[in-house]
Each structure stands twice: as structure tokens, then as C-alpha cells.
Design an enzyme around this catalytic site. Structure first.
Site, PDB file in Angstrom:
ATOM      1  N   ASP A  27       0.832  -1.210   0.000  1.00 60.31           N
ATOM      2  CA  ASP A  27       0.000   0.000   0.000  1.00 60.31           C
ATOM      3  C   ASP A  27       0.864   1.256   0.000  1.00 60.31           C
ATOM      4  OD1 ASP A  27      -2.384   1.382  -0.044  1.00 60.31           O
ATOM      5  OD2 ASP A  27      -2.651   1.331   2.134  1.00 60.31           O
ATOM      6  N   HIS A  44       1.999   3.305  -9.045  1.00 56.18           N
ATOM      7  CA  HIS A  44       1.791   1.869  -9.297  1.00 56.18           C
ATOM      8  C   HIS A  44       2.933   1.301 -10.135  1.00 56.18           C
ATOM      9  CE1 HIS A  44      -2.000   2.282  -7.400  1.00 56.18           C
ATOM     10  NE2 HIS A  44      -2.626   2.868  -8.403  1.00 56.18           N
ATOM     11  N   LEU A 138      10.806 -20.683  -4.642  1.00 51.64           N
ATOM     12  CA  LEU A 138       9.883 -19.776  -3.941  1.00 51.64           C
ATOM     13  C   LEU A 138       8.525 -19.897  -4.622  1.00 51.64           C
ATOM     14  CD1 LEU A 138       9.605 -17.091  -2.003  1.00 51.64           C
ATOM     15  CD2 LEU A 138       9.701 -15.886  -4.181  1.00 51.64           C
TER      16      LEU A 138
HETATM   17  C1  IPE Z   1      -5.387  -2.771  -0.016  1.00 54.20           C
HETATM   18  O1  IPE Z   1      -5.085  -1.436  -0.196  1.00 54.20           O
HETATM   19  C2  IPE Z   1      -5.370  -3.504  -1.317  1.00 54.20           C
HETATM   20  C3  IPE Z   1      -4.085  -3.603  -2.000  1.00 54.20           C
HETATM   21  C4  IPE Z   1      -2.933  -3.149  -1.602  1.00 54.20           C
HETATM   22  C5  IPE Z   1      -4.139  -4.318  -3.226  1.00 54.20           C
HETATM   23  P1  IPE Z   1      -6.211  -0.318  -0.309  1.00 54.20           P
HETATM   24  O2  IPE Z   1      -5.497   0.964  -0.468  1.00 54.20           O
HETATM   25  O3  IPE Z   1      -7.189  -0.679  -1.350  1.00 54.20           O
HETATM   26  O4  IPE Z   1      -6.913  -0.420   1.117  1.00 54.20           O
HETATM   27  P2  IPE Z   1      -7.877   0.601   1.871  1.00 54.20           P
HETATM   28  O5  IPE Z   1      -8.957   0.995   0.924  1.00 54.20           O
HETATM   29  O6  IPE Z   1      -7.042   1.785   2.269  1.00 54.20           O
HETATM   30  O7  IPE Z   1      -8.351  -0.166   3.062  1.00 54.20           O
HETATM   31  C1  IPE Z   2      -1.736   0.214  -3.284  1.00 52.35           C
HETATM   32  O1  IPE Z   2      -1.494   1.572  -3.323  1.00 52.35           O
HETATM   33  C2  IPE Z   2      -1.979  -0.364  -4.656  1.00 52.35           C
HETATM   34  C3  IPE Z   2      -3.353  -0.823  -4.908  1.00 52.35           C
HETATM   35  C4  IPE Z   2      -4.349  -0.796  -4.056  1.00 52.35           C
HETATM   36  C5  IPE Z   2      -3.606  -1.370  -6.213  1.00 52.35           C
HETATM   37  P1  IPE Z   2      -2.672   2.632  -3.285  1.00 52.35           P
HETATM   38  O2  IPE Z   2      -3.070   2.957  -4.669  1.00 52.35           O
HETATM   39  O3  IPE Z   2      -3.769   2.176  -2.402  1.00 52.35           O
HETATM   40  O4  IPE Z   2      -1.926   3.864  -2.637  1.00 52.35           O
HETATM   41  P2  IPE Z   2      -2.515   4.908  -1.598  1.00 52.35           P
HETATM   42  O5  IPE Z   2      -3.015   4.111  -0.420  1.00 52.35           O
HETATM   43  O6  IPE Z   2      -3.611   5.637  -2.282  1.00 52.35           O
HETATM   44  O7  IPE Z   2      -1.343   5.766  -1.253  1.00 52.35           O
HETATM   45 MG    MG Z   3      -4.173   2.400  -0.421  1.00 56.03          MG
END
Ligand code: IPE
Ligand code: IPE
Ligand code: MG
Length: 250
Positions: A27, A44, A138
Site C-alpha cells: 500500500d 503503481h 519460492l
Molecule cells: C489494499 O489497499 C489492497 C491492496 C494493496 C491491493 P487499499 O489501499 O485498497 O486499502 P484501503 O482501501 O485503504 O483499506
Molecule cells: C496500493 O497503493 C496499490 C493498490 C491498491 C492497487 P494505493 O493505490 O492504495 O496507494 P494509496 O493508499 O492511495 O497511497
Molecule cells: Mg491504499
């Protein structure tokens, strides 16, 4: 073939010194990009780069299973442009990386509801899994359109189909139908990006997993950050319901 692993609730596992299975919520990509005045999708793209480093570091440290949350069943709620870009990145990563994974002895698995992906992506997934199926260095699992609740429900339904006349389901019977039945329960869970929640990741499997939360954003997460998480894990006392005194005795 389903290998049987210890269940943390029905048996007492012997905790490995180096986590055998590490599960990560990657995240913070969006915030990483925003800090640099870049579009979220740039975060991303950078995040995909870190995946490569972390796989390598896990192999070097003797981790046997690495599970990465790439796209949740709730991430479809994001703006369509971002969802499309995430799908494109997934396709690109599979097209570019599967051969390298295979060369490095990595077995690739994808868990999640694949029915929402297009044919091209589903085909890449099937081919990648098939090519790498016999690798043993792995096991890399990518959770895509995955949700912990989806997993439990699909397992219940699969069990019901397999045992139409049974009424009572056991923990062990359900676990055999979970999407990751081929892996032991995670020893270490890592969430980057500062949030302290599970966000519908491996709800069943995290029952006794050690949790590690870091403010480091995923695109900044490197081998040293992984080592910090492993070190924290190594200082935990995994009691599985027992007392400290009992642990000392055994
Ligand atoms: C969780 O992250 C999902 C992934 C990293 C794929 P999110 O950014 O979607 O989670 P929330 O919405 O903050 O809980
Ligand atoms: C995690 O990073 C990737 C996915 C959920 C696909 P985010 O896109 O949720 O990044 P933040 O949380 O907005 O910084
Ligand atoms: Mg996020």
C-alpha cells in the site's frame, strides 16, 4: 496435489526462525506519487519495480512463500482510468517477468476471482502458472481481485459441491478448498503505507500470523525494509494461546 500443513488453531506449529511464508499488502503507491506531484498511476508503476527486489530478497533469505496483495475485490470502486491502468500493469508484468521468474526457480500462483478479467489476462495467468508449476525455490502468489470473504465463501461453495450430502463442515475440510490451500499459513504479514487494517486480505489464514505495519510507502520498500520486518518477527513470542511459561518449558 494438496500438501497438508499445520493449522494454527487445531495444532501448535513450530515457528520457523525465518518466516516461511510472508504476506504483504503493498500500500501507498498513490501517496508516493502525490508527494512527487505525479499521477497516482506513476506510483503503481514504481511499485511493480519494488516487487522484483522483494522477490529476490525473499529467495536470498530462504522465505519459501511470498504472497502479494495486488488488487482487492473492492479496488473496482476506484476511478475507471486507474483500474484500467492497474490491469495494463498486471498484463505487462506477466508478459515481461514470467520467463525470468521461471529461470529463477519461482512458482507463480494467482489467487482471486479471475472471472472479471478479460481473456488475454486470464490466458497469461494460466500460461504463467503452467510454465512455473514445478519450480520449488519460492512460491510467489499474487492476489488479484481477491477478498478474504470471497475466498471463504467460494471454499464453502466448493465444499458443498464436493459433498452434497454432508451437513457439517470442519475447519480442515474448509481449508482444503481455500484459494491458497497449497501454502502454509503466513508467519509474517507486512502492510506498508501506514494504515493499520487488513482490508479484506487473508482473513482465514492470518489467524495467528505476526503483524507488522510500517509507514514506508510501497514504492520505497526495499531489502533493508524487509529485513526490519523479519527482525521484528524474530523478536515475537508466538504463543498460539499458551502462556510464556509453557513456551519456556517446551
Ligand atoms: C489494499 O489497499 C489492497 C491492496 C494493496 C491491493 P487499499 O489501499 O485498497 O486499502 P484501503 O482501501 O485503504 O483499506
Ligand atoms: C496500493 O497503493 C496499490 C493498490 C491498491 C492497487 P494505493 O493505490 O492504495 O496507494 P494509496 O493508499 O492511495 O497511497
Ligand atoms: Mg491504499
Amino acid at each position: 496435489m494438496i500438501r497438508r500443513f499445520f493449522s494454527s488453531t487445531t495444532e501448535i506449529p513450530e515457528p520457523p526462525p525465518v518466516p516461511r511464508h510472508v504476506a504483504i499488502i503493498m500500500d501507498g503507491n498513490g501517496r508516493w506519487a502525490k508527494k512527487r506531484l505525479m499521477p497516482r498511476v506513476a506510483g503503481h508503476a514504481q511499485g511493480v519495480e519494488r516487487v522484483r527486489d522483494v522477490i529476490k530478497a525473499c529467495v536470498e533469505r530462504g522465505v519459501e512463500y511470498l504472497t502479494l496483495f495486488a488488487f482487492s475485490s473492492e479496488n473496482w470502486r476506484r476511478p475507471p482510468d486507474e483500474v484500467n491502468r492497474l490491469m495494463e500493469l498486471f498484463v505487462m508484468a506477466l508478459e515481461r517477468e514470467v520467463k525470468k521468474l521461471h529461470k529463477n526457480g519461482v512458482r507463480l500462483k494467482i489467487i482471486g476471482d479471475l472471472s472479471r478479467f478479460d481473456d488475454h489476462l486470464r490466458n497469461l495467468i494460466a500460461k504463467g502458472e503452467e510454465l512455473t508449476a514445478d519450480n520449488t525455490k519460492l512460491t510467489l502468489t499474487v492476489a488479484a481481485n481477491y477478498g478474504g470473504r470471497w475466498d471463504i465463501m467460494q471454499a464453502v461453495n466448493a465444499w458443498r459441491t464436493a459433498h452434497p450430502r454432508s451437513h457439517e463442515i470442519t475447519e480442515a475440510a474448509l481449508a482444503e478448498h481455500l484459494a491458497m490451500a497449497y501454502a502454509p499459513e503466513p508467519d509474517l504479514f507486512i502492510r506498508t503505507g501506514g494504515e493499520k487494517r487488513i482490508s479484506n486480505f487473508l482473513l482465514w489464514q492470518l489467524a495467528y500470523t505476526e503483524l507488522f505495519f510500517t509507514d514506508t510507502l510501497w514504492p520505497d520498500f526495499d531489502a533493508a525494509a524487509l529485513d526490519a520486518a523479519i527482525e521484528s518477527y524474530q523478536h515475537r513470542e508466538r504463543r498460539f494461546g499458551r502462556t510464556s511459561e509453557q513456551l519456556v518449558q517446551s
